[in-house]
Scaffold this motif. Structure first.
Motif, PDB file in Angstrom:
ATOM      1  N   GLU A   1       0.839  -1.189   0.000  1.00  0.00           N
ATOM      2  CA  GLU A   1       0.000   0.000   0.000  1.00  0.00           C
ATOM      3  C   GLU A   1       0.883   1.251   0.000  1.00  0.00           C
ATOM      4  O   GLU A   1       1.461   1.610   1.033  1.00  0.00           O
ATOM      5  CB  GLU A   1      -0.923   0.014   1.217  1.00  0.00           C
ATOM      6  N   PRO A   2       1.028   1.924  -1.131  1.00  0.00           N
ATOM      7  CA  PRO A   2       1.836   3.151  -1.150  1.00  0.00           C
ATOM      8  C   PRO A   2       1.131   4.283  -0.419  1.00  0.00           C
ATOM      9  O   PRO A   2      -0.097   4.390  -0.433  1.00  0.00           O
ATOM     10  CB  PRO A   2       1.969   3.463  -2.643  1.00  0.00           C
ATOM     11  N   LEU A   3       1.908   5.112   0.259  1.00  0.00           N
ATOM     12  CA  LEU A   3       1.328   6.246   0.979  1.00  0.00           C
ATOM     13  C   LEU A   3       0.910   7.339   0.002  1.00  0.00           C
ATOM     14  O   LEU A   3       1.552   7.543  -1.039  1.00  0.00           O
ATOM     15  CB  LEU A   3       2.328   6.810   1.993  1.00  0.00           C
ATOM     16  N   LEU A   4      -0.173   8.029   0.343  1.00  0.00           N
ATOM     17  CA  LEU A   4      -0.637   9.142  -0.485  1.00  0.00           C
ATOM     18  C   LEU A   4       0.236  10.373  -0.291  1.00  0.00           C
ATOM     19  O   LEU A   4       0.358  11.203  -1.190  1.00  0.00           O
ATOM     20  CB  LEU A   4      -2.097   9.474  -0.148  1.00  0.00           C
ATOM     21  N   ALA A   5       0.797  10.489   0.899  1.00  0.00           N
ATOM     22  CA  ALA A   5       1.681  11.619   1.196  1.00  0.00           C
ATOM     23  C   ALA A   5       2.585  11.230   2.354  1.00  0.00           C
ATOM     24  O   ALA A   5       2.215  10.429   3.222  1.00  0.00           O
ATOM     25  CB  ALA A   5       0.873  12.870   1.545  1.00  0.00           C
ATOM     26  N   GLY A   6       3.802  11.807   2.384  1.00  0.00           N
ATOM     27  CA  GLY A   6       4.706  11.582   3.489  1.00  0.00           C
ATOM     28  C   GLY A   6       5.387  10.228   3.442  1.00  0.00           C
ATOM     29  O   GLY A   6       5.566   9.623   2.385  1.00  0.00           O
ATOM     30  N   ARG A   7       5.766   9.729   4.603  1.00  0.00           N
ATOM     31  CA  ARG A   7       6.505   8.473   4.724  1.00  0.00           C
ATOM     32  C   ARG A   7       5.812   7.554   5.720  1.00  0.00           C
ATOM     33  O   ARG A   7       4.942   7.973   6.477  1.00  0.00           O
ATOM     34  CB  ARG A   7       7.927   8.755   5.203  1.00  0.00           C
ATOM     35  N   GLU A   8       6.229   6.292   5.694  1.00  0.00           N
ATOM     36  CA  GLU A   8       5.728   5.383   6.714  1.00  0.00           C
ATOM     37  C   GLU A   8       6.779   5.199   7.801  1.00  0.00           C
ATOM     38  O   GLU A   8       7.850   5.823   7.781  1.00  0.00           O
ATOM     39  CB  GLU A   8       5.312   4.051   6.095  1.00  0.00           C
ATOM     40  N   PHE A   9       6.488   4.326   8.751  1.00  0.00           N
ATOM     41  CA  PHE A   9       7.384   4.174   9.887  1.00  0.00           C
ATOM     42  C   PHE A   9       8.686   3.486   9.479  1.00  0.00           C
ATOM     43  O   PHE A   9       8.703   2.608   8.612  1.00  0.00           O
ATOM     44  CB  PHE A   9       6.693   3.372  10.996  1.00  0.00           C
ATOM     45  N   GLU A  10       9.770   3.903  10.146  1.00  0.00           N
ATOM     46  CA  GLU A  10      11.086   3.337   9.906  1.00  0.00           C
ATOM     47  C   GLU A  10      11.596   2.697  11.194  1.00  0.00           C
ATOM     48  O   GLU A  10      10.970   2.810  12.256  1.00  0.00           O
ATOM     49  CB  GLU A  10      12.050   4.427   9.428  1.00  0.00           C
ATOM     50  N   GLU A  11      12.741   2.022  11.070  1.00  0.00           N
ATOM     51  CA  GLU A  11      13.306   1.341  12.238  1.00  0.00           C
ATOM     52  C   GLU A  11      13.569   2.313  13.386  1.00  0.00           C
ATOM     53  O   GLU A  11      13.371   1.976  14.551  1.00  0.00           O
ATOM     54  CB  GLU A  11      14.600   0.630  11.844  1.00  0.00           C
TER      55      GLU A  11
ATOM     56  N   LEU B   1       5.786  11.726  18.969  1.00  0.00           N
ATOM     57  CA  LEU B   1       5.993  10.524  18.161  1.00  0.00           C
ATOM     58  C   LEU B   1       5.367  10.704  16.780  1.00  0.00           C
ATOM     59  O   LEU B   1       4.400  11.451  16.616  1.00  0.00           O
ATOM     60  CB  LEU B   1       5.376   9.311  18.851  1.00  0.00           C
ATOM     61  N   PRO B   2       5.879  10.002  15.778  1.00  0.00           N
ATOM     62  CA  PRO B   2       5.282  10.071  14.442  1.00  0.00           C
ATOM     63  C   PRO B   2       4.016   9.220  14.363  1.00  0.00           C
ATOM     64  O   PRO B   2       3.903   8.191  15.044  1.00  0.00           O
ATOM     65  CB  PRO B   2       6.379   9.513  13.540  1.00  0.00           C
ATOM     66  N   VAL B   3       3.059   9.643  13.545  1.00  0.00           N
ATOM     67  CA  VAL B   3       1.858   8.850  13.278  1.00  0.00           C
ATOM     68  C   VAL B   3       1.526   8.949  11.792  1.00  0.00           C
ATOM     69  O   VAL B   3       1.938   9.890  11.106  1.00  0.00           O
ATOM     70  CB  VAL B   3       0.629   9.316  14.093  1.00  0.00           C
TER      71      VAL B   3
ATOM     72  N   SER C   1       1.490  13.226  22.463  1.00  0.00           N
ATOM     73  CA  SER C   1       1.393  14.108  21.295  1.00  0.00           C
ATOM     74  C   SER C   1       2.096  13.434  20.127  1.00  0.00           C
ATOM     75  O   SER C   1       3.100  12.729  20.299  1.00  0.00           O
ATOM     76  CB  SER C   1       2.046  15.464  21.583  1.00  0.00           C
ATOM     77  N   TYR C   2       1.550  13.673  18.900  1.00  0.00           N
ATOM     78  CA  TYR C   2       2.084  13.020  17.718  1.00  0.00           C
ATOM     79  C   TYR C   2       2.231  14.041  16.589  1.00  0.00           C
ATOM     80  O   TYR C   2       1.484  15.020  16.511  1.00  0.00           O
ATOM     81  CB  TYR C   2       1.160  11.893  17.237  1.00  0.00           C
ATOM     82  N   GLU C   3       3.174  13.739  15.715  1.00  0.00           N
ATOM     83  CA  GLU C   3       3.334  14.522  14.494  1.00  0.00           C
ATOM     84  C   GLU C   3       2.976  13.645  13.306  1.00  0.00           C
ATOM     85  O   GLU C   3       3.464  12.514  13.174  1.00  0.00           O
ATOM     86  CB  GLU C   3       4.779  15.017  14.343  1.00  0.00           C
ATOM     87  N   VAL C   4       2.115  14.155  12.428  1.00  0.00           N
ATOM     88  CA  VAL C   4       1.680  13.396  11.264  1.00  0.00           C
ATOM     89  C   VAL C   4       2.818  13.358  10.255  1.00  0.00           C
ATOM     90  O   VAL C   4       3.286  14.399   9.783  1.00  0.00           O
ATOM     91  CB  VAL C   4       0.423  14.013  10.635  1.00  0.00           C
ATOM     92  N   VAL C   5       3.269  12.145   9.911  1.00  0.00           N
ATOM     93  CA  VAL C   5       4.360  12.000   8.946  1.00  0.00           C
ATOM     94  C   VAL C   5       3.897  11.355   7.654  1.00  0.00           C
ATOM     95  O   VAL C   5       4.647  11.318   6.674  1.00  0.00           O
ATOM     96  CB  VAL C   5       5.524  11.176   9.551  1.00  0.00           C
ATOM     97  N   GLY C   6       2.664  10.824   7.614  1.00  0.00           N
ATOM     98  CA  GLY C   6       2.188  10.165   6.404  1.00  0.00           C
ATOM     99  C   GLY C   6       0.677  10.057   6.375  1.00  0.00           C
ATOM    100  O   GLY C   6       0.008  10.133   7.409  1.00  0.00           O
TER     101      GLY C   6
END
Length: 435
Positions: free
Chosen positions: A164-174, A187-189, A216-221
């Motif tokens: 599933e490719p993201l519509l915007a941004g990135r997904e989670f990394e190690e 944290l990223p979400v 609190s979270y920051e939207v990354v994708g």
């Protein structure tokens, strides 16, 4: 009780019969005969209308649920394997369990047929997630509006494993999985489309901040909406797996997703690799994604079959009712039909005469039932969100909208035809002698 109640109507009607005209005519006792508009005909119209409403509503649900719950993955679901581990339940200390899950993905990547591996707190497309209240924190100083969201906790490369490719941004990394349990750290979400639209409308969600009751979270994708096994689309906020999740896995264990090459059986190699790490680890819930989806939809399939059975029952009930009403009408008009036949009426004319009443009842009931089904579907959709998608899909099916009324009309007219055909074969001399 219903049978007793409805049988009282003709019984009371019989007590009001006028004996004088019947005795003067030298005939048998005559109950009030054929009437174009009467309680019997009104009840028959109501039965046809109710049967068509039942047939259409159940048809909407069957088609809507069947099509809506069909999850279209971008790969063969039988090439993805799901398995669960809970080292803490097997006696591991939290620190040792954390180390195991941090090492496990790299070890399983050595399996030759494994193309992609990720971890998650729940199986994909699950409905076993609890809602939580989430608020947007942008712009700073603005009033916080709480929205109900569903949280899923997934590991690095989760969406890539699902293709599933993201519509915007990135997904989670190690590196996102290395964060410690610190409420002061952002944290990223990843949000799905529904969640992003609910918070930020048509604006960009990347870089914006949201908060639940803990963090609190920051939207990354942003990812497209993925249906659950029931075919529903919810507003979902995807959280990254963290070290505390590895140290204390969820109650159902940590889910491992392994996507393999088509035609390859990776289960044996996965078992062997985990046994090399620790032969005492219990692996449970081993199955393909396809098998998981089939089992999860078993209750849904039963519901669809039940709805279909109810619709067929309504169809049969209408046919029996119409056949009974037509037979009763023929019995009441026996003398009239005999006189018409004696005066030269053909069998076709008699047949048409009897069928005309049934056709009128079916036509009126069909129109009322069709309008009632459309209205009832809209009311139910407004009251229950779980049926919105099913009714939307079902009500846009032209085959059902045309086929159900035509099917009911055909079955009803066939039920009317049987007693009508008997009336056309009536011997006028015998009938008049009996009168």
């Amino acid at each position: 009780m219903c049978g007793i109640g409805f049988s009282l109507a003709p019984a009371l009607q019989a007590t009001k019969a006028d004996l004088t005209p019947a005795l003067k005519a030298g005939s048998a006792l005559q109950l009030p005969g054929y009437r174009r508009i009467g309680l019997r005909n009104l009840l028959m119209v109501a039965q046809v209308a109710a049967s068509l409403m039942l047939l259409l509503i159940t048809g909407f649900l069957v088609i809507g649920i069947s099509r809506g719950s069909n999850i279209q993955t971008k790969f063969d679901p039988n090439t993805m394997y799901l398995l669960s581990l809970d080292p803490v339940r097997d006696g591991y200390a939290p620190e040792k369990a954390q180390a195991l899950f941090e090492e496990l993905p790299e070890r399983l990547k050595s399996v030759g047929s494994a193309r992609s591996i990720t971890l998650a707190a729940q199986p994909p497309f699950t409905t076993e997630i609890e809602p939580t209240q989430v608020s947007a924190e942008d712009p700073p100083g603005s009033s916080r509006v709480l929205k109900q969201m569903f949280e899923q906790t997934v590991g690095a490369g989760y969406f890539a494993t699902l293709n599933e490719p993201l519509l915007a941004g990135r997904e989670f990394e190690e590196r996102d999985q290395q964060s410690h349990a610190d409420a002061s750290k952002v944290l990223p979400v990843v949000l799905n489309e529904s969640a992003a639209r609910g918070f930020f409308g048509n604006g960009t969600a990347i870089g914006k901040s949201v908060r639940d009751d803990k963090q609190s979270y920051e939207v990354v994708g942003v990812i497209r909406d993925l249906k659950d096994v029931n075919g529903l689309t919810q507003s979902i906020i995807y959280l990254p797996l963290r070290q505390r999740n590895f140290a204390r896995p969820p109650a159902g264990g940590m889910t491992i997703l392994v996507r393999s090459d088509a035609g390859a059986d990776a289960l044996s190699a996965i078992r062997n690799e985990i046994a090399l790490l620790d032969p005492n680890l219990n692996i449970f819930g081993m199955q393909t994604l396809g098998a998981y989806l089939d089992r999860s939809r078993a209750a849904l399939r039963f519901s669809v079959q039940t709805y279909g059975g109810i619709g067929v029952f309504g169809l049969v009930l209408a046919a029996i009712g119409l056949a009974g009403v037509t037979a009763y009408s023929v019995a009441q008009r026996r003398k009239e039909i005999a006189i018409r036949t004696a005066l030269g009426a053909s069998k076709l004319q008699v047949l048409r005469l009897v069928l005309r009443e049934g056709a009128a009842l079916v036509s009126i009931g069909t129109v009322l039932g069709f309008l009632g089904a459309i209205g009832l579907a809209k009311i139910v959709s407004a009251l229950a969100n779980m049926f919105v998608e099913a009714f939307r899909v079902g009500m846009n099916d032209p085959l059902l909208l045309l086929g159900a009324p035509l099917l009911l009309a055909a079955v009803a007219m066939l039920a009317c035809y049987i007693p009508a055909r008997r009336s056309a074969q009536l011997d006028p001399l015998r009938a008049l002698r009996e009168e």
